[in-house]
Design a protein around this motif. Structure first.
Motif, PDB file in Angstrom:
ATOM      1  N   ALA A  27      26.621  26.021  51.673  1.00  6.94           N
ATOM      2  CA  ALA A  27      26.265  26.173  53.001  1.00  6.94           C
ATOM      3  C   ALA A  27      25.198  25.207  53.517  1.00  6.94           C
ATOM      4  O   ALA A  27      25.246  24.639  54.539  1.00  6.94           O
ATOM      5  CB  ALA A  27      26.185  27.602  53.455  1.00  6.94           C
TER       6      ALA A  27
ATOM      7  N   TYR B 125      26.066  21.806  53.460  1.00 11.22           N
ATOM      8  CA  TYR B 125      26.750  21.291  54.665  1.00 11.22           C
ATOM      9  C   TYR B 125      25.994  21.083  55.877  1.00 11.22           C
ATOM     10  O   TYR B 125      25.963  20.203  56.649  1.00 11.22           O
ATOM     11  CB  TYR B 125      27.821  22.596  55.070  1.00 11.22           C
TER      12      TYR B 125
ATOM     13  N   ASN C  43      34.520  18.043  61.242  1.00 18.70           N
ATOM     14  CA  ASN C  43      35.158  19.455  61.432  1.00 18.70           C
ATOM     15  C   ASN C  43      34.313  20.420  62.338  1.00 18.70           C
ATOM     16  O   ASN C  43      34.931  21.382  62.954  1.00 18.70           O
ATOM     17  CB  ASN C  43      34.847  20.080  59.757  1.00 18.70           C
ATOM     18  N   ARG C  44      32.935  20.167  62.230  1.00 13.84           N
ATOM     19  CA  ARG C  44      32.274  21.137  63.271  1.00 13.84           C
ATOM     20  C   ARG C  44      32.677  20.779  64.677  1.00 13.84           C
ATOM     21  O   ARG C  44      32.849  21.673  65.546  1.00 13.84           O
ATOM     22  CB  ARG C  44      30.864  20.797  62.908  1.00 13.84           C
TER      23      ARG C  44
ATOM     24  N   ALA D 134      34.332  31.964  56.514  1.00 14.11           N
ATOM     25  CA  ALA D 134      33.711  30.913  55.518  1.00 14.11           C
ATOM     26  C   ALA D 134      32.991  30.012  56.505  1.00 14.11           C
ATOM     27  O   ALA D 134      33.022  28.849  56.451  1.00 14.11           O
ATOM     28  CB  ALA D 134      34.874  30.406  54.778  1.00 14.11           C
TER      29      ALA D 134
ATOM     30  N   GLY E 197      29.643  29.620  56.649  1.00 18.81           N
ATOM     31  CA  GLY E 197      28.403  28.708  56.195  1.00 18.81           C
ATOM     32  C   GLY E 197      27.154  29.232  57.101  1.00 18.81           C
ATOM     33  O   GLY E 197      27.065  30.646  57.658  1.00 18.81           O
TER      34      GLY E 197
ATOM     35  N   ASP F  50      30.858  35.232  55.320  1.00 17.07           N
ATOM     36  CA  ASP F  50      30.569  34.445  54.220  1.00 17.07           C
ATOM     37  C   ASP F  50      30.598  35.099  52.927  1.00 17.07           C
ATOM     38  O   ASP F  50      30.020  36.293  52.976  1.00 17.07           O
ATOM     39  CB  ASP F  50      29.468  33.507  54.355  1.00 17.07           C
ATOM     40  N   ASN F  51      30.840  34.614  51.897  1.00 21.82           N
ATOM     41  CA  ASN F  51      30.901  35.434  50.438  1.00 21.82           C
ATOM     42  C   ASN F  51      29.569  35.062  49.687  1.00 21.82           C
ATOM     43  O   ASN F  51      29.606  35.543  48.662  1.00 21.82           O
ATOM     44  CB  ASN F  51      32.012  35.375  49.588  1.00 21.82           C
TER      45      ASN F  51
ATOM     46  N   ASP G  85      34.414  38.838  51.111  1.00 16.12           N
ATOM     47  CA  ASP G  85      35.210  37.614  50.553  1.00 16.12           C
ATOM     48  C   ASP G  85      36.491  37.257  51.504  1.00 16.12           C
ATOM     49  O   ASP G  85      37.396  38.214  51.738  1.00 16.12           O
ATOM     50  CB  ASP G  85      35.780  37.831  49.209  1.00 16.12           C
ATOM     51  N   GLY G  86      36.519  36.132  51.939  1.00 17.68           N
ATOM     52  CA  GLY G  86      37.586  35.891  52.975  1.00 17.68           C
ATOM     53  C   GLY G  86      38.865  35.803  52.535  1.00 17.68           C
ATOM     54  O   GLY G  86      39.897  35.816  53.109  1.00 17.68           O
TER      55      GLY G  86
ATOM     56  N   GLY H 164      37.637  27.696  59.252  1.00 16.88           N
ATOM     57  CA  GLY H 164      37.367  26.358  59.166  1.00 16.88           C
ATOM     58  C   GLY H 164      36.824  25.728  57.866  1.00 16.88           C
ATOM     59  O   GLY H 164      36.550  24.532  57.586  1.00 16.88           O
TER      60      GLY H 164
ATOM     61  N   PHE I 294      39.186  26.311  49.631  1.00  9.93           N
ATOM     62  CA  PHE I 294      38.575  26.825  48.357  1.00  9.93           C
ATOM     63  C   PHE I 294      39.689  27.989  47.672  1.00  9.93           C
ATOM     64  O   PHE I 294      39.412  28.340  46.685  1.00  9.93           O
ATOM     65  CB  PHE I 294      37.417  27.690  48.398  1.00  9.93           C
TER      66      PHE I 294
HETATM   67  C1  LIG Z   1      31.988  24.068  54.380  1.00  7.73           C
HETATM   68  S1  LIG Z   1      30.961  25.436  54.650  1.00  7.73           S
HETATM   69  C2  LIG Z   1      31.142  25.911  56.289  1.00  7.73           C
HETATM   70  C3  LIG Z   1      32.229  25.105  57.415  1.00  7.73           C
HETATM   71  C4  LIG Z   1      32.095  25.789  58.532  1.00  7.73           C
HETATM   72  N1  LIG Z   1      33.240  26.781  58.570  1.00  7.73           N
HETATM   73  C5  LIG Z   1      32.606  24.675  59.649  1.00  7.73           C
HETATM   74  O1  LIG Z   1      33.781  24.689  59.752  1.00  7.73           O
HETATM   75  O2  LIG Z   1      31.665  24.136  60.040  1.00  7.73           O
HETATM   76  C6  LIG Z   1      32.066  26.522  53.691  1.00  7.73           C
HETATM   77  C7  LIG Z   1      31.514  27.931  53.481  1.00  7.73           C
HETATM   78  O3  LIG Z   1      32.556  28.872  52.978  1.00  7.73           O
HETATM   79  C8  LIG Z   1      32.131  29.852  52.110  1.00  7.73           C
HETATM   80  N2  LIG Z   1      33.076  30.426  51.245  1.00  7.73           N
HETATM   81  C9  LIG Z   1      33.773  29.949  50.301  1.00  7.73           C
HETATM   82  N3  LIG Z   1      34.743  30.658  49.893  1.00  7.73           N
HETATM   83  C10 LIG Z   1      34.453  31.920  50.517  1.00  7.73           C
HETATM   84  C11 LIG Z   1      35.172  32.929  50.390  1.00  7.73           C
HETATM   85  N4  LIG Z   1      36.226  33.296  49.590  1.00  7.73           N
HETATM   86  N5  LIG Z   1      34.973  33.903  51.502  1.00  7.73           N
HETATM   87  C12 LIG Z   1      33.993  33.628  52.272  1.00  7.73           C
HETATM   88  N6  LIG Z   1      33.444  32.527  52.340  1.00  7.73           N
HETATM   89  C13 LIG Z   1      33.510  31.656  51.504  1.00  7.73           C
HETATM   90  C14 LIG Z   1      30.723  29.072  51.428  1.00  7.73           C
HETATM   91  O4  LIG Z   1      30.097  29.996  51.031  1.00  7.73           O
HETATM   92  C15 LIG Z   1      30.318  28.206  52.334  1.00  7.73           C
HETATM   93  O5  LIG Z   1      29.160  28.540  53.046  1.00  7.73           O
END
Ligand SMILES: C[S@@+](CC[C@H](N)C(=O)[O-])C[C@H]1O[C@@H](n2cnc3c(N)ncnc32)[C@H](O)[C@@H]1O
Length: 277
Positions: free
Chosen positions: A21, A24, A58-59, A81, A83, A107-108, A132-133, A160, A165
């Motif tokens: 996060a 990012y 992406n943002r 997820a 961040g 977020d997890n 956990d998403g 997003g 993952f």
């Molecule tokens: C790339 S960052 C955030 C991107 C943001 N959503 C955006 O689109 O601007 C990805 C985030 O996904 C979270 N993440 C990864 N696997 C996850 C899961 N299984 N459940 C929840 N969050 C998760 C990571 O901890 C990280 O903070």
């Protein structure tokens, strides 16, 4: 920001190890990152020099999606997820148009959640949820969701950062369907995803090295997917116009195509589905 954020339960953010996060956030030009994050981010950037533009693209897609949803009358959002809630993220975009909007960031990663709680301390309509998403039932059961979100009314769900993952064996399509089936008519699912469908061999090599660098740097496995796979996740929903496109081509703001000249423009799909009434 304080170096170590304390929660009421005594949990502290891990600031010794680089964190997805915060890496990012660094790519987005944010200030919520530490030297170790910046170091790892720069190392990853050596593999795919436009990786920061990919994050920004992406943002930007996310912001346009949220604006579209507010315009459709959606007042509650779950960003899964997510961040960190920084760099003009979902709640800032939604509140600029509708101050009554309620937003939950899921977020997890406990560190992301601790930092997020600190950032959102003065926001009564916005919360972080540690869940956990990949397990929607964990998301629905979270007290922040139960407090702020009414699932009998339309919700905008943003995926997003999650499915990149999720490996094929964990059935990303089934996961999207589980979210879809829990939502009231008039709800929306907005999804973006990493792809390398249309890039040349050199860029494909960079993407593969970027994936390896994430694995080596923060232990995360990223999955690259093609358009047909991505499009199949919207089964059972009405695709919002213009359908499945590169993120940059999804309802673009005229004159604001930041990465028009870089390979990163080709590296993400975006789309939104509506749950029909
Ligand atoms: C790339 S960052 C955030 C991107 C943001 N959503 C955006 O689109 O601007 C990805 C985030 O996904 C979270 N993440 C990864 N696997 C996850 C899961 N299984 N459940 C929840 N969050 C998760 C990571 O901890 C990280 O903070």
């Amino acid at each position: 920001m304080t170096a170590i954020a304390n929660r009421l339960d005594g949990a502290v953010a891990d600031v010794e190890n680089a964190n997805i996060a915060r890496i990012y956030d660094y790519y987005l030009g944010g200030l919520y990152n530490f030297a170790i994050d910046r170091q790892k981010a720069e190392r990853i950037k050596l593999t795919l020099p436009s990786v920061d533009l990919l994050a920004r693209g992406n943002r930007d897609w996310l912001r346009r999606s949220v604006r579209y949803l507010v315009a459709q009358g959606v007042e509650q959002f779950i960003d899964i997820a997510a961040g960190l809630p920084t760099a003009n993220n979902t709640h800032e975009v939604a509140h600029a148009l509708n101050p009554r909007a309620r937003v939950i960031y899921v977020d997890n990663d406990p560190s992301a959640v601790i930092h997020g709680e600190e950032i959102l301390a003065k926001e009564p309509l916005v919360a972080m949820a540690e869940a956990d998403g990949r397990h929607p039932e964990q998301v629905w059961a979270h007290p922040a969701i139960r407090d702020l979100i009414d699932l009998s009314q339309p919700v905008g769900i943003i995926l997003g950062g999650l499915l990149v993952f999720v490996p094929d064996e964990d059935d990303p399509k089934g996961l999207v369907a589980a979210y879809r089936d829990a939502l009231a008519p008039g709800s929306y699912l907005a999804i973006s995803h990493l792809t390398a469908d249309t890039v040349d061999a050199e860029t494909r090599g960079q993407v593969d090295r970027m994936v390896a660098a994430y694995q080596a740097g923060v232990g995360a496995t990223l999955h690259v997917r093609d358009k047909a796979t991505f499009a199949s996740w919207f089964e059972g929903m009405e695709l919002v116009d213009p359908g499945v496109t590169l993120m940059a081509d999804w309802r673009p703001d005229p004159g604001l195509d930041l990465d028009a000249q870089t390979p990163s423009r080709q590296l993400g799909y975006g789309a939104m589905g509506r749950i029909a009434g």
